[in-house]
Design a protein around this motif. Structure first.
Motif, PDB file in Angstrom:
ATOM      1  N   GLU A  44       0.831  -1.205   0.000  1.00 15.38           N
ATOM      2  CA  GLU A  44       0.000   0.000   0.000  1.00 15.38           C
ATOM      3  C   GLU A  44       0.867   1.257   0.000  1.00 15.38           C
ATOM      4  O   GLU A  44       0.533   2.254  -0.651  1.00 15.38           O
ATOM      5  CB  GLU A  44      -0.929  -0.013   1.204  1.00 15.38           C
ATOM      6  N   LYS A 129      -8.828  -5.030   0.923  1.00 11.61           N
ATOM      7  CA  LYS A 129      -8.242  -3.910   0.181  1.00 11.61           C
ATOM      8  C   LYS A 129      -7.728  -4.321  -1.194  1.00 11.61           C
ATOM      9  O   LYS A 129      -7.370  -3.458  -2.011  1.00 11.61           O
ATOM     10  CB  LYS A 129      -7.078  -3.305   0.974  1.00 11.61           C
ATOM     11  N   SER A 131      -8.838  -5.589  -4.127  1.00 13.41           N
ATOM     12  CA  SER A 131      -9.409  -5.111  -5.384  1.00 13.41           C
ATOM     13  C   SER A 131      -9.108  -3.637  -5.605  1.00 13.41           C
ATOM     14  O   SER A 131      -8.751  -3.209  -6.709  1.00 13.41           O
ATOM     15  CB  SER A 131     -10.924  -5.343  -5.397  1.00 13.41           C
ATOM     16  N   ARG A 132      -9.242  -2.837  -4.551  1.00 14.15           N
ATOM     17  CA  ARG A 132      -8.983  -1.404  -4.677  1.00 14.15           C
ATOM     18  C   ARG A 132      -7.534  -1.142  -5.051  1.00 14.15           C
ATOM     19  O   ARG A 132      -7.255  -0.351  -5.973  1.00 14.15           O
ATOM     20  CB  ARG A 132      -9.318  -0.690  -3.374  1.00 14.15           C
ATOM     21  N   GLY A 135      -6.882  -2.137  -8.602  1.00 12.73           N
ATOM     22  CA  GLY A 135      -7.516  -1.197  -9.513  1.00 12.73           C
ATOM     23  C   GLY A 135      -6.746   0.106  -9.615  1.00 12.73           C
ATOM     24  O   GLY A 135      -6.593   0.667 -10.717  1.00 12.73           O
ATOM     25  N   GLU A 136      -6.263   0.622  -8.495  1.00 19.10           N
ATOM     26  CA  GLU A 136      -5.508   1.872  -8.524  1.00 19.10           C
ATOM     27  C   GLU A 136      -4.211   1.707  -9.304  1.00 19.10           C
ATOM     28  O   GLU A 136      -3.823   2.584 -10.088  1.00 19.10           O
ATOM     29  CB  GLU A 136      -5.222   2.339  -7.103  1.00 19.10           C
ATOM     30  N   LEU A 206     -12.267  -0.792  -8.947  1.00 17.98           N
ATOM     31  CA  LEU A 206     -12.208   0.368  -8.068  1.00 17.98           C
ATOM     32  C   LEU A 206     -13.562   0.681  -7.439  1.00 17.98           C
ATOM     33  O   LEU A 206     -14.611   0.421  -8.027  1.00 17.98           O
ATOM     34  CB  LEU A 206     -11.717   1.588  -8.841  1.00 17.98           C
ATOM     35  N   PRO A 207     -13.535   1.292  -6.250  1.00 23.25           N
ATOM     36  CA  PRO A 207     -14.786   1.700  -5.601  1.00 23.25           C
ATOM     37  C   PRO A 207     -15.315   3.002  -6.186  1.00 23.25           C
ATOM     38  O   PRO A 207     -14.608   3.716  -6.904  1.00 23.25           O
ATOM     39  CB  PRO A 207     -14.362   1.903  -4.141  1.00 23.25           C
ATOM     40  N   ASN A 210     -13.224   7.094  -3.098  1.00 23.04           N
ATOM     41  CA  ASN A 210     -11.884   6.666  -2.670  1.00 23.04           C
ATOM     42  C   ASN A 210     -11.038   7.866  -2.284  1.00 23.04           C
ATOM     43  O   ASN A 210      -9.852   7.940  -2.596  1.00 23.04           O
ATOM     44  CB  ASN A 210     -11.215   5.881  -3.805  1.00 23.04           C
ATOM     45  N   THR A 215     -10.915   6.423  -8.604  1.00 18.38           N
ATOM     46  CA  THR A 215     -12.172   5.705  -8.434  1.00 18.38           C
ATOM     47  C   THR A 215     -12.557   5.054  -9.759  1.00 18.38           C
ATOM     48  O   THR A 215     -11.908   5.272 -10.789  1.00 18.38           O
ATOM     49  CB  THR A 215     -13.300   6.662  -8.010  1.00 18.38           C
ATOM     50  N   LYS A 216     -13.647   4.276  -9.737  1.00 17.32           N
ATOM     51  CA  LYS A 216     -14.144   3.693 -10.981  1.00 17.32           C
ATOM     52  C   LYS A 216     -14.536   4.765 -11.981  1.00 17.32           C
ATOM     53  O   LYS A 216     -14.439   4.565 -13.189  1.00 17.32           O
ATOM     54  CB  LYS A 216     -15.305   2.739 -10.717  1.00 17.32           C
TER      55      LYS A 216
END
Length: 441
Positions: A44, A129, A131-132, A135-136, A206-207, A210, A215-216
């Motif tokens: 992270e 965490k 998936s987020r 995605g980022e 992504l959510p 964020n 984000t998405k």
């Protein structure tokens, strides 16, 4: 061989060297990535480092935007600074050793390499965490490859993207120098395919919210740009429509309020955070008369606005005040662009994407600018609104190329509207072919 100049190799420079004893100074060529990124917190933290690298002055901190606008300029602005490197871009006579061009390449690949390291260690991230974080990382990697292929390769619509050279695609972290490190350029088409895959994955992973991270909706907004460059207008309009209908964003009350903010404005879909402790706002450096003031606004641009257009308020004494705040966030994707993209896509496809007409979308932009609504709208009017709304935000050159326009009397396909592959990269890696029109191309 100057290995430090080889951007693909050095992206994890800050992560690759450690030792238990500070007195242990035995030289090392590398450390296994697994040692540097051992826990979820490590991964992270590396992701935050990727955002920080993306905000570097040579990347989304401003150089990607203002250099491409200098290259696409046709008399709307004048570069009056003393730095030779931006002057070369402004004159469309870039040398292979231009340090600005080289640094944008190097630092963009640094972001990609950090993102690759995050993705290579994604299984170490806590399940809640994972998936987020994935995605980022894919959003950042896809966005960087998109910027690189636009600047260092021919436009997607220029010739055959399947054979035109783009930039090297590297999907694994580089932590040690081997023969595999000396990569060749992938085709423009291959790079675009990777960009679409990364951003599509990111939108799924992504959510919706964020903080100020991706984000998405940021992924969808970037996808809308990618599809426009490919002339995939329906997909571009649909991606923009998803952002608009998310309900997460609204236009700032006035055009000026969309800029010079110390935190995201209500219309920022994605922005680079700049504070007094971290980040450099290069748009402030070059455009603001409070700083270098190297870019002067010409009457030719002012004359393109309607007299009542409140966007004229961003001009004063021959400069723009759009970036006067040194520690303001730098907007990368704004909601206004989504309305413009959906309007253009509706016109080009002959449909009302999202059930909204092109003229309604354009009137949304015009209303915020204090202009009277239109009853009909042409493609030329949409493109002009796009230019005036997004001016100095790095979209000018890409738009000229995708519509097969000209920069003065220079056609969109001209060799000198493409950056050279930096000479120091080619010195380090003989497999990197030079672009046509440059020494060795």
């Amino acid at each position: 061989m100057n290995i430090k100049s080889y951007a693909v190799i050095i992206g994890l420079a800050g992560l690759l060297f450690s030792c238990d004893d500070q007195l242990d100074i035995d030289p090392q060529q590398s450390v296994e990535t697994g040692q540097a990124l051992a826990t979820s917190s490590d991964v992270e933290a590396a992701l935050v480092g990727a955002y920080d690298a993306a905000g570097d002055a040579d990347v989304y901190g401003g150089d990607i935007q203002f250099l491409s606008d200098l290259l696409g300029n046709d008399g709307d602005i004048a570069f009056v600074g003393t730095f030779a490197q931006p002057e070369e871009v402004y004159q469309k006579a870039i040398l292979e050793n231009n340090s600005f061009v080289a640094n944008t390449w190097m630092d963009s690949y640094r972001v990609i390499n950090i993102a690759n390291s995050v993705l290579a260690n994604i299984d170490k991230v806590d399940a809640a965490k994972k998936s987020r974080v994935e995605g980022e990382a894919k959003f950042l990697r896809g966005s960087m490859y998109f910027e690189l292929v636009k600047l260092y390769g021919k436009a997607y619509v220029d010739g055959n993207p399947a054979t035109n050279p783009g930039v090297p695609i590297i999907l694994e972290p580089t932590s040690i120098i081997t023969e595999n490190s000396f990569v060749s350029r992938n085709s423009v088409g291959e790079v675009y395919a990777q960009v679409v895959k990364d951003l599509t994955d990111a939108e799924t992973l992504l959510p919706a919210t964020n903080g100020f991270f991706a984000t998405k909706w940021a992924a969808a907004g970037m996808l809308s740009r990618v599809y426009l460059q490919q002339e995939k207008y329906l997909e571009a309009g649909q991606a923009a429509d998803r952002v608009i209908k998310s309900g997460r964003f609204r236009l700032a009350d006035s055009y000026g309020q969309a800029f010079n903010n110390t935190s995201n404005s209500p219309e920022d879909i994605f922005a680079i955070q700049v504070t007094s402790q971290d980040g450099i706002n290069e748009l402030n450096t070059y455009y603001s008369q409070l700083q270098r003031g190297d870019i002067e606004i010409q009457d030719q641009l002012i004359d393109q606005y309607e007299a009542e257009d409140e966007r004229l308020n961003i001009y004063e004494d021959g400069y723009t005040n759009k970036f006067d705040e040194q520690f303001a966030v730098i907007p990368i994707l704004r909601l206004a662009e989504m309305y413009l993209t959906r309007a253009e896509a509706s016109l080009r496809t002959g449909t009302n994407i999202g059930g909204i007409s092109a003229v309604a979308d354009i009137n949304t932009i015009r209303d915020r600018a204090g202009l009277a609504p239109l009853t009909t709208v042409t493609l030329a009017q949409v493109l002009q609104e796009r230019k005036l709304e997004l001016i100095f935000e790095g979209q000018l050159l890409a738009d000229i190329k995708r519509i097969k326009g000209t920069v003065g009397d220079v056609p969109y396909s001209a060799n000198n509207l493409v950056f050279p592959i930096p000479q120091r990269e080619r010195d380090a890696n003989k497999n990197l072919a030079q672009n046509p029109g440059y020494l060795g191309g």
